[in-house]
Design a protein around this motif. Structure first.
Motif, PDB file in Angstrom:
ATOM      1  N   CYS A 238       1.016  -0.975   0.224  1.00  0.00           N
ATOM      2  CA  CYS A 238       0.029   0.328  -0.170  1.00  0.00           C
ATOM      3  C   CYS A 238       0.457   1.067  -0.310  1.00  0.00           C
ATOM      4  O   CYS A 238       1.807   1.469   0.648  1.00  0.00           O
ATOM      5  CB  CYS A 238      -0.865  -0.200   1.280  1.00  0.00           C
ATOM      6  SG  CYS A 238      -2.377   1.412   0.918  1.00  0.00           S
ATOM      7  N   CYS A 240      -0.257   4.113   0.568  1.00  0.00           N
ATOM      8  CA  CYS A 240      -0.902   5.620   1.372  1.00  0.00           C
ATOM      9  C   CYS A 240       0.275   6.012   2.451  1.00  0.00           C
ATOM     10  O   CYS A 240       1.191   5.628   2.453  1.00  0.00           O
ATOM     11  CB  CYS A 240      -2.246   5.321   2.002  1.00  0.00           C
ATOM     12  SG  CYS A 240      -1.535   3.232   4.146  1.00  0.00           S
ATOM     13  N   CYS A 271      -7.059   3.637   6.114  1.00  0.00           N
ATOM     14  CA  CYS A 271      -6.695   3.591   4.497  1.00  0.00           C
ATOM     15  C   CYS A 271      -7.603   2.437   4.964  1.00  0.00           C
ATOM     16  O   CYS A 271      -7.322   1.599   5.205  1.00  0.00           O
ATOM     17  CB  CYS A 271      -5.858   3.383   4.529  1.00  0.00           C
ATOM     18  SG  CYS A 271      -5.109   2.656   2.740  1.00  0.00           S
ATOM     19  N   PHE A 273      -6.981   0.162   1.807  1.00  0.00           N
ATOM     20  CA  PHE A 273      -6.582  -0.522   1.728  1.00  0.00           C
ATOM     21  C   PHE A 273      -5.607  -1.595   2.251  1.00  0.00           C
ATOM     22  O   PHE A 273      -4.872  -2.973   1.997  1.00  0.00           O
ATOM     23  CB  PHE A 273      -5.715  -0.298  -0.186  1.00  0.00           C
ATOM     24  CG  PHE A 273      -6.612   0.733  -1.230  1.00  0.00           C
ATOM     25  CD1 PHE A 273      -6.282  -0.332  -1.796  1.00  0.00           C
ATOM     26  CD2 PHE A 273      -6.675   1.517  -1.128  1.00  0.00           C
ATOM     27  CE1 PHE A 273      -7.525   0.060  -3.097  1.00  0.00           C
ATOM     28  CE2 PHE A 273      -7.536   2.297  -2.444  1.00  0.00           C
ATOM     29  CZ  PHE A 273      -7.916   1.526  -3.308  1.00  0.00           C
ATOM     30  N   CYS A 274      -5.736  -1.048   3.419  1.00  0.00           N
ATOM     31  CA  CYS A 274      -3.774  -1.513   4.203  1.00  0.00           C
ATOM     32  C   CYS A 274      -4.560  -1.930   5.718  1.00  0.00           C
ATOM     33  O   CYS A 274      -4.228  -2.344   6.567  1.00  0.00           O
ATOM     34  CB  CYS A 274      -2.969  -1.420   4.241  1.00  0.00           C
ATOM     35  SG  CYS A 274      -2.780   0.999   4.955  1.00  0.00           S
TER      36      CYS A 274
END
Ligand code: ZN
Length: 296
Positions: A238, A240, A271, A273-274
Motif C-alpha cells: 500500500c 498510503c 486506509c 487498502f491496508c
C-alpha cells in the motif's frame, strides 16, 4: 515474494501471463482479517489486477478493478502498478458462507453476479480509460474472461485459484493465468489450449505442491512449445501516506473540518487498502483548516 511471468506459446501465436502470489493473498488476509471465502475472493481479485497492472507501459500508470457483484461480500476494489505492487480490499471481509455443493469455498455466492466489473486505467492523462462488462458468475476468473472478450475484444482464458488451509485459514498457494490467442492463431491451437482447462484448474494445487510456476505451466501445456520472455517480482504493497490523507481531509472542506475540531477534537482515518490508522490532533486539524481556507 510472488512472481509474474510472461511468455509465448505455439510458435508465438498465443500470449501467456501467469502469477504465483501466495504472499499477496496471505498479506491481504492478515491486514484485513479475511474470512476463508473472502481470502479466496479478494485473493483472486488481487492476482488478476496484479497481472493486468504489469501490462501497463508507464511507471506512474495505475490500473484499478472494481467488482460490484451484488453479493453479501460487497464490492472488491484492487489497484496495481506496472512494477508488481498491488493492494486491495473487500467491503465485508469477515463474511462466512457454507461450502458450495462441490465442497469448495463459495466465492460466487459471496461476490454475486448481478452487477458490473469495471477496469480503470489511469495513464496520467486528463481522463482515465474506463472499461466495463457485466458480471457473469461471481467466480471472478470467468467475469474477467468476459471482460476481456466484450470490453477489449480479446478472447481470453482466465484462471484464478487461491488455496486456503481448511484448518487455520492461512493461504497455502495462489495462482493465476491469462492465455490470449493472437488474431492469426490457428483454430487447432485454440482447440488444443481449450482442452487443457481441467489441467489449468490444477495450477494452484501444483504451486501448493511446491512445483515452480514455469514448470507448472509446462506441465499444463505439455506438448505445446513455450518460451518465457519476462519475469517480475510482485507483492502486496500500500502506498498510503500521512500527506495523502491530509489532502483527503483538506478536500472535505472547511465546514466538515470545523465540525471535526469542535465535536471530535481530532480525527482518526483508516486506509481502506491496508487498514493502517492515521490520527490527527485538534491542533493538526486546525492547521489543515487554514490550508483548506487558502485553497478556497
Ligand atoms: Zn494504506
Amino acid at each position: 515474494m510472488g512472481r509474474i511471468v510472461r511468455g509465448l506459446m505455439a510458435n508465438d501465436t498465443v500470449k501467456l501471463m501467469a502469477i504465483t502470489g501466495k504472499d499477496i493473498c496471505e498479506t491481504a488476509r492478515e491486514l484485513h482479517g479475511l474470512s476463508r471465502v473472502c481470502t479466496a475472493a479478494l485473493g483472486r481479485s488481487l492476482l488478476i489486477t496484479d497481472m493486468m497492472g504489469a501490462q501497463l507501459k508507464g511507471e506512474n500508470d495505475k490500473l484499478t478493478t472494481i467488482i460490484k457483484g451484488g453479493g453479501p461480500a460487497g464490492n472488491i476494489v484492487c489497484t496495481a502498478d506496472n512494477r508488481g505492487h498491488v493492494k486491495g480490499y473487500i467491503e465485508n471481509p469477515k463474511l462466512e458462507l457454507p461450502l458450495n455443493d462441490s465442497g469448495k469455498l463459495d466465492v460466487s455466492m459471496a461476490v454475486g453476479w448481478f452487477g458490473e466489473l469495471t477496469v480503470v486505467r489511469d495513464l496520467g492523462l486528463k481522463e482515465p480509460y474506463v472499461g466495463k462488462s457485466n458480471m457473469v458468475s461471481g467466480e471472478i476468473a470467468e467475469d474477467f474472461a468476459q471482460y476481456f472478450t466484450v470490453s477489449e475484444q480479446q478472447p481470453s482464458m482466465v484462471y484464478l485459484g487461491v488455496r486456503v488451509d481448511p484448518h487455520d485459514g492461512k493461504v497455502r498457494a495462489g495462482g493465476g493465468l491469462i492465455v490470449q490467442p493472437m488474431p492469426f492463431c490457428p483454430d487447432d491451437v485454440i482447440d488444443n489450449i481449450q482442452d487443457r482447462v481441467p489441467m489449468v484448474k490444477m495450477l494452484a494445487g501444483m504451486l501448493d505442491d511446491g512445483i515452480e510456476l514455469e514448470a507448472s505451466l509446462k506441465k499444463i501445456f505439455d506438448g505445446i512449445d513455450m518460451t518465457f520472455t519476462e519475469t517480475m517480482e510482485t507483492g502486496f504493497r500500500c502506498d498510503c501516506t500521512r500527506e495523502r490523507l491530509e489532502r483527503v481531509l483538506i478536500s472535505l472542506g472547511r465546514d466538515e473540518l470545523s465540525d471535526m475540531i469542535e465535536k471530535e477534537h481530532g480525527a482518526e482515518l483508516t486506509c481502506h487498502f491496508c487498514n493502517k490508522k492515521y490520527s490527527f490532533s485538534e491542533a493538526e486539524l486546525k492547521g489543515l483548516l487554514e490550508e483548506a481556507g487558502k485553497a478556497q
